[in-house]
Motif scaffolding. Structure first.
Motif, PDB file in Angstrom:
ATOM      1  N   CYS A 262       1.285  -1.391   0.097  1.00  0.00           N
ATOM      2  CA  CYS A 262      -0.047   0.074   0.106  1.00  0.00           C
ATOM      3  C   CYS A 262       1.449   1.468  -0.258  1.00  0.00           C
ATOM      4  CB  CYS A 262      -0.662  -0.438   0.914  1.00  0.00           C
ATOM      5  SG  CYS A 262      -2.952   1.069   0.892  1.00  0.00           S
ATOM      6  N   ALA A 263       0.368   1.828  -0.900  1.00  0.00           N
ATOM      7  CA  ALA A 263       1.368   3.083  -0.632  1.00  0.00           C
ATOM      8  C   ALA A 263       1.670   4.201   0.532  1.00  0.00           C
ATOM      9  CB  ALA A 263       0.833   4.335  -2.028  1.00  0.00           C
ATOM     10  N   ARG A 264       0.708   3.983   1.102  1.00  0.00           N
ATOM     11  CA  ARG A 264       0.485   4.971   2.747  1.00  0.00           C
ATOM     12  C   ARG A 264      -0.107   4.104   3.410  1.00  0.00           C
ATOM     13  NH1 ARG A 264      -2.399   7.043  -1.115  1.00  0.00           N
ATOM     14  NH2 ARG A 264      -0.451   9.042  -2.480  1.00  0.00           N
ATOM     15  N   PRO A 265      -0.255   4.578   5.064  1.00  0.00           N
ATOM     16  CA  PRO A 265      -0.161   4.224   6.186  1.00  0.00           C
ATOM     17  C   PRO A 265      -2.547   4.563   5.707  1.00  0.00           C
ATOM     18  CG  PRO A 265       0.832   5.660   6.920  1.00  0.00           C
ATOM     19  CD  PRO A 265       1.015   5.269   5.579  1.00  0.00           C
ATOM     20  N   PHE A 266      -2.954   3.952   6.199  1.00  0.00           N
ATOM     21  CA  PHE A 266      -4.518   4.085   6.082  1.00  0.00           C
ATOM     22  C   PHE A 266      -4.833   5.111   7.388  1.00  0.00           C
ATOM     23  CE2 PHE A 266      -8.131   3.269   8.964  1.00  0.00           C
ATOM     24  CZ  PHE A 266      -9.428   3.201   7.407  1.00  0.00           C
ATOM     25  N   ASP A 267      -5.441   6.299   7.376  1.00  0.00           N
ATOM     26  CA  ASP A 267      -5.733   7.362   7.687  1.00  0.00           C
ATOM     27  C   ASP A 267      -7.696   7.248   8.780  1.00  0.00           C
ATOM     28  OD1 ASP A 267      -6.662   9.712   9.327  1.00  0.00           O
ATOM     29  OD2 ASP A 267      -6.063  10.843   7.928  1.00  0.00           O
ATOM     30  N   PHE A 268      -7.295   6.223  10.040  1.00  0.00           N
ATOM     31  CA  PHE A 268      -7.873   5.960  11.055  1.00  0.00           C
ATOM     32  C   PHE A 268      -8.281   7.900  11.971  1.00  0.00           C
ATOM     33  CE2 PHE A 268      -4.461   4.838  13.253  1.00  0.00           C
ATOM     34  CZ  PHE A 268      -3.911   4.929  14.475  1.00  0.00           C
ATOM     35  N   SER A 269      -7.256   8.111  11.525  1.00  0.00           N
ATOM     36  CA  SER A 269      -8.087   9.660  12.368  1.00  0.00           C
ATOM     37  C   SER A 269      -9.410  10.279  12.267  1.00  0.00           C
ATOM     38  CB  SER A 269      -7.254  10.894  12.414  1.00  0.00           C
ATOM     39  OG  SER A 269      -7.211  11.188  10.505  1.00  0.00           O
ATOM     40  N   PHE A 270     -10.620   9.621  11.637  1.00  0.00           N
ATOM     41  CA  PHE A 270     -12.164   9.946  12.065  1.00  0.00           C
ATOM     42  C   PHE A 270     -12.207   9.053  13.006  1.00  0.00           C
ATOM     43  CE2 PHE A 270     -11.381   5.509  10.075  1.00  0.00           C
ATOM     44  CZ  PHE A 270     -12.562   4.880  10.522  1.00  0.00           C
ATOM     45  N   GLU A 271     -11.292   8.742  13.788  1.00  0.00           N
ATOM     46  CA  GLU A 271     -11.956   8.247  14.777  1.00  0.00           C
ATOM     47  C   GLU A 271     -11.873   8.838  16.058  1.00  0.00           C
ATOM     48  OE1 GLU A 271     -11.765   3.704  16.095  1.00  0.00           O
ATOM     49  OE2 GLU A 271     -10.824   3.258  13.830  1.00  0.00           O
ATOM     50  N   ASN A 272     -11.324   9.851  16.064  1.00  0.00           N
ATOM     51  CA  ASN A 272     -11.307  11.217  16.912  1.00  0.00           C
ATOM     52  C   ASN A 272     -12.383  12.083  16.625  1.00  0.00           C
ATOM     53  OD1 ASN A 272      -9.290  10.117  17.688  1.00  0.00           O
ATOM     54  ND2 ASN A 272      -7.746  10.973  15.822  1.00  0.00           N
ATOM     55  N   GLN A 273     -12.870  12.154  16.127  1.00  0.00           N
ATOM     56  CA  GLN A 273     -14.306  12.524  15.776  1.00  0.00           C
ATOM     57  C   GLN A 273     -15.602  12.813  16.156  1.00  0.00           C
ATOM     58  OE1 GLN A 273     -14.613  14.306  11.466  1.00  0.00           O
ATOM     59  NE2 GLN A 273     -12.536  13.131  11.073  1.00  0.00           N
ATOM     60  N   ILE A 274     -15.446  10.775  16.840  1.00  0.00           N
ATOM     61  CA  ILE A 274     -16.757  10.467  17.192  1.00  0.00           C
ATOM     62  C   ILE A 274     -17.300  10.649  17.923  1.00  0.00           C
ATOM     63  CG2 ILE A 274     -18.074   7.751  17.703  1.00  0.00           C
ATOM     64  CD1 ILE A 274     -15.936   6.749  15.053  1.00  0.00           C
ATOM     65  N   GLU A 275     -18.090  11.466  18.822  1.00  0.00           N
ATOM     66  CA  GLU A 275     -18.330  11.193  20.739  1.00  0.00           C
ATOM     67  C   GLU A 275     -19.825  10.735  21.050  1.00  0.00           C
ATOM     68  OE1 GLU A 275     -17.615  15.554  21.069  1.00  0.00           O
ATOM     69  OE2 GLU A 275     -15.386  15.589  20.858  1.00  0.00           O
ATOM     70  N   SER A 276     -20.458  10.332  19.599  1.00  0.00           N
ATOM     71  CA  SER A 276     -22.135  10.339  20.109  1.00  0.00           C
ATOM     72  C   SER A 276     -22.436   9.446  18.436  1.00  0.00           C
ATOM     73  CB  SER A 276     -22.685  11.209  20.233  1.00  0.00           C
ATOM     74  OG  SER A 276     -22.640  12.428  18.670  1.00  0.00           O
TER      75      SER A 276
END
Length: 382
Positions: free
Chosen positions: A342-356
């Protein structure tokens, strides 16, 4: 994050004039898809076979409807992760391909609909069939699993639930890894300290394929948990039944001890858990390992050696996927063109947006709409 509410059109379905109902499965789908049969039902929902009437030669596909997704946070999180990862890995021939997506809010048809390649078998069914395997068959199957896993690991993603039931097999003998609902990104670049995304639970993976460091509550684990599962699958390809079939966590460790013998005291200390000390601490007896040629006398020495280097207590000594690909065991099958990274690591920073739950619903809706938009734009280019 802004509040997310479904419009009345979405809730009533009036913006979907070309949709039809398939009552046997409570499906509400675009009329371009014609359902053929119900393939299975489970706690996650329902899977049906179908054909795409707008495609050339009515291409067959599978439609998986994930039910109760809007009321259960765990299902919503798994669905969101799976969709993002399937889109990210799209195109690799040893990873399942996502063809279309839809989301329905109308009860009793509500749920997430995933349209995927229709593949008749999974590896569990093949293993437990009467079909005879040559060593080359096993090498080829194992090599394809490694190719798919290399792509996943190169994106700094751990699958966390590799097992024969999550590896599909086409009529042509192509293997495809599926079910990314428990997968996690691990690249530290995308982890915010103290966030939910940084908290990795250890209760993952089907028990029979679960690495000992997960069972013994080791706080930090790595891609090596997938390599343990791969080792279990290799053994099962020879034995035609699961190697470590425990009924609970303690029984699972007992089954592993019967084959691998007891771990060293130093490793027990490194597990740093009460369970590990209670199970292995003094004055508990020490057990010796059983040789692989005793368990699988019909397997080659190369297969035995690879099992030794995958199914070992110490995760740090376990072969990684790149080392497995270099192993003599798969040398007859190897084709470097089948081993992209894979060209780059998977960006899972969307999980930091989850509060509810509301945040999860909004992110899932955005993911579905983004996928459908990309699909339409791709179709216009053809």
């Amino acid at each position: 994050m802004e509040s997310f509410n479904h419009s009345s059109d979405q809730l009533l379905g009036s913006n979907k004039p070309n949709y039809v109902v398939y009552d046997k499965a409570n499906f509400y789908i675009d009329s371009r898809y014609q359902v053929q049969h119900v393939l299975g039902k489970g706690s996650y929902g329902t899977v049906c076979s179908a054909v795409d009437l707008k495609s050339r030669e009515n291409v067959p596909l599978a439609i998986k409807k994930v039910s109760d997704i809007f009321t259960k946070e765990v299902l919503l999180k798994r669905a969101l992760r799976e969709l993002k990862l399937m889109r990210y890995f799209k195109g690799h021939k040893n990873i399942i391909n996502l063809l279309d997506l839809d989301i329905i809010y109308i009860k009793p048809y509500d749920g997430l609909y995933c349209f995927q390649e229709l593949i008749d078998y999974d590896l569990a069914r093949v293993i437990h069939s009467s079909v005879q395997f040559s060593e080359f068959h096993i090498q080829n199957f194992f090599y394809q699993i490694l190719c798919g896993l290399k792509y996943i690991h190169s994106a700094d993603v751990i699958h966390r639930d590799l097992k024969p039931g999550n590896i599909l097999v086409t009529i042509q003998g192509t293997l495809k890894i599926c079910d990314f609902g428990l997968a996690r990104g691990i690249n530290t670049k995308f982890i915010t300290k103290g966030s939910k995304a940084s908290q990795i639970t250890n209760y993952v993976a089907t028990r029979w394929y679960r690495a000992p460091e997960l069972i013994l509550s080791r706080k930090n684990y790595s891609k090596a948990v997938d390599m343990w599962a791969v080792g279990c699958i290799l053994a099962e390809l020879y034995g035609r039944r699961p190697l470590f079939a425990g009924n609970d966590a303690v029984h699972q460790i007992t089954e592993i001890v019967k084959v691998l013998g007891s771990p060293s005291k130093g490793l027990v200390d490194r597990f740093s858990s009460k369970m590990a000390f209670d199970f292995f601490g003094p004055p508990k007896p020490q057990y010796r390992a059983i040789s692989w040629d005793h368990i699988y006398p019909f397997a080659s020495c190369d297969a035995h050696a690879l099992m030794t280097n995958l199914l070992c207590w110490d995760a740090e000594k376990r072969y990684n996927v790149e080392r497995c690909l270099q192993d003599i065991f798969v040398s007859k099958c190897r084709d470097l063109n089948n081993e992209p990274s894979c060209a780059r690591p998977f960006d899972f920073s969307f999980e930091n947006q989850i509060e509810s739950m509301n945040d999860l619903k909004k992110l899932l809706h955005e993911e579905v709409e983004s996928f459908k938009s990309d699909r339409i734009n791709f179709g216009k280019k053809l």
